[in-house]
Scaffold this motif. Structure first.
Motif, PDB file in Angstrom:
ATOM      1  N   GLN A 165      23.017  24.539  30.350  1.00 39.29           N
ATOM      2  CA  GLN A 165      21.793  25.176  29.872  1.00 39.29           C
ATOM      3  C   GLN A 165      20.709  25.030  30.931  1.00 39.29           C
ATOM      4  O   GLN A 165      20.463  23.940  31.442  1.00 39.29           O
ATOM      5  N   THR A 166      20.081  26.154  31.293  1.00 33.89           N
ATOM      6  CA  THR A 166      19.011  26.126  32.297  1.00 33.89           C
ATOM      7  C   THR A 166      17.663  26.554  31.732  1.00 33.89           C
ATOM      8  O   THR A 166      16.633  26.197  32.282  1.00 33.89           O
ATOM      9  N   VAL A 167      17.673  27.341  30.651  1.00 31.44           N
ATOM     10  CA  VAL A 167      16.442  27.684  29.950  1.00 31.44           C
ATOM     11  C   VAL A 167      16.504  26.946  28.618  1.00 31.44           C
ATOM     12  O   VAL A 167      17.409  27.185  27.816  1.00 31.44           O
ATOM     13  N   PHE A 168      15.561  26.061  28.406  1.00 33.87           N
ATOM     14  CA  PHE A 168      15.614  25.190  27.237  1.00 33.87           C
ATOM     15  C   PHE A 168      14.880  25.786  26.031  1.00 33.87           C
ATOM     16  O   PHE A 168      13.975  25.202  25.466  1.00 33.87           O
ATOM     17  N   HIS A 169      15.315  26.979  25.696  1.00 32.54           N
ATOM     18  CA  HIS A 169      15.000  27.691  24.458  1.00 32.54           C
ATOM     19  C   HIS A 169      16.363  28.238  24.046  1.00 32.54           C
ATOM     20  O   HIS A 169      16.954  29.035  24.781  1.00 32.54           O
ATOM     21  N   VAL A 170      16.876  27.775  22.918  1.00 33.19           N
ATOM     22  CA  VAL A 170      18.239  28.150  22.531  1.00 33.19           C
ATOM     23  C   VAL A 170      18.450  29.653  22.653  1.00 33.19           C
ATOM     24  O   VAL A 170      17.575  30.438  22.301  1.00 33.19           O
ATOM     25  N   HIS A 171      19.580  30.029  23.228  1.00 34.08           N
ATOM     26  CA  HIS A 171      19.921  31.441  23.367  1.00 34.08           C
ATOM     27  C   HIS A 171      21.431  31.610  23.268  1.00 34.08           C
ATOM     28  O   HIS A 171      22.196  30.821  23.796  1.00 34.08           O
ATOM     29  N   VAL A 172      21.810  32.639  22.551  1.00 36.17           N
ATOM     30  CA  VAL A 172      23.210  32.959  22.334  1.00 36.17           C
ATOM     31  C   VAL A 172      23.548  34.161  23.213  1.00 36.17           C
ATOM     32  O   VAL A 172      22.876  35.186  23.152  1.00 36.17           O
ATOM     33  N   HIS A 173      24.583  34.000  24.020  1.00 35.04           N
ATOM     34  CA  HIS A 173      25.044  35.091  24.879  1.00 35.04           C
ATOM     35  C   HIS A 173      26.051  35.940  24.112  1.00 35.04           C
ATOM     36  O   HIS A 173      27.019  35.409  23.563  1.00 35.04           O
ATOM     37  N   LEU A 174      25.829  37.231  24.074  1.00 37.92           N
ATOM     38  CA  LEU A 174      26.807  38.189  23.577  1.00 37.92           C
ATOM     39  C   LEU A 174      27.215  39.015  24.795  1.00 37.92           C
ATOM     40  O   LEU A 174      26.446  39.851  25.279  1.00 37.92           O
ATOM     41  N   ILE A 175      28.401  38.714  25.299  1.00 36.85           N
ATOM     42  CA  ILE A 175      28.847  39.301  26.567  1.00 36.85           C
ATOM     43  C   ILE A 175      29.988  40.283  26.318  1.00 36.85           C
ATOM     44  O   ILE A 175      31.085  39.882  25.918  1.00 36.85           O
ATOM     45  N   GLU A 226      17.658  23.455  21.468  1.00 35.47           N
ATOM     46  CA  GLU A 226      19.109  23.500  21.323  1.00 35.47           C
ATOM     47  C   GLU A 226      19.538  24.068  19.979  1.00 35.47           C
ATOM     48  O   GLU A 226      18.836  23.933  18.972  1.00 35.47           O
ATOM     49  N   TYR A 227      20.716  24.649  19.962  1.00 31.87           N
ATOM     50  CA  TYR A 227      21.290  25.258  18.769  1.00 31.87           C
ATOM     51  C   TYR A 227      21.295  24.301  17.585  1.00 31.87           C
ATOM     52  O   TYR A 227      21.017  24.705  16.457  1.00 31.87           O
ATOM     53  N   PHE A 228      21.596  23.044  17.816  1.00 31.19           N
ATOM     54  CA  PHE A 228      21.722  22.073  16.730  1.00 31.19           C
ATOM     55  C   PHE A 228      20.386  21.714  16.087  1.00 31.19           C
ATOM     56  O   PHE A 228      20.351  21.021  15.077  1.00 31.19           O
ATOM     57  N   GLU A 229      19.283  22.202  16.644  1.00 26.71           N
ATOM     58  CA  GLU A 229      17.951  21.976  16.089  1.00 26.71           C
ATOM     59  C   GLU A 229      17.471  23.159  15.244  1.00 26.71           C
ATOM     60  O   GLU A 229      16.388  23.105  14.663  1.00 26.71           O
TER      61      GLU A 229
END
Length: 120
Positions: free
Chosen positions: A86-96, A42-45
């Motif tokens: 969240q479905t993939v538990f490796h933090v990821h940031v979407h730039l859409i 998660e992002y907070f980690e």
């Protein structure tokens, strides 16, 4: 369990702590995912350094997408935890990238994660 993001080979942008790649299920053309190289759920980690590295790639990604796709706007999003989608538990940031006309009424933007709350 093997993390699908830990084995990405189609890297578009990269620095010492993070990298970016095109989403395999894009919301719009040019949809990028930016992730830390270290497996973090998660992002907070994230460490401060990892957050900075991701932010640098967000800016580089915007520059790339501006040149390649000429979008009219952007959404940036992070799903933190199962309850947030969240479905993939490796933090990821979407730039859409967003384009005029890609939806009838885009007002509310990221508030659309709860559709009835999008327009206020």
């Amino acid at each position: 369990m093997t993390c699908i993001f830990c084995n990405i080979k189609e890297v578009i942008l990269e620095n010492n702590l993070a990298f970016a790649f095109y989403d395999k299920f894009p919301v719009n053309k040019g949809h990028l995912l930016i992730i830390p190289k270290r497996h973090v759920e998660e992002y907070f980690e994230l460490t401060n350094e990892e957050r900075t590295a991701i932010d640098v790639l967000l800016m580089e990604g915007k520059t790339l997408l501006d040149k390649t796709y000429e979008p009219d706007g952007y959404n940036i999003g992070i799903n933190c935890g199962k309850a947030a989608g969240q479905t993939v538990f490796h933090v990821h940031v979407h730039l859409i990238p967003r384009y005029n006309g890609d939806m009838e009424d885009p007002r509310g933007g990221v508030r659309g994660v709860i559709p009835k709350k999008r327009i206020y």
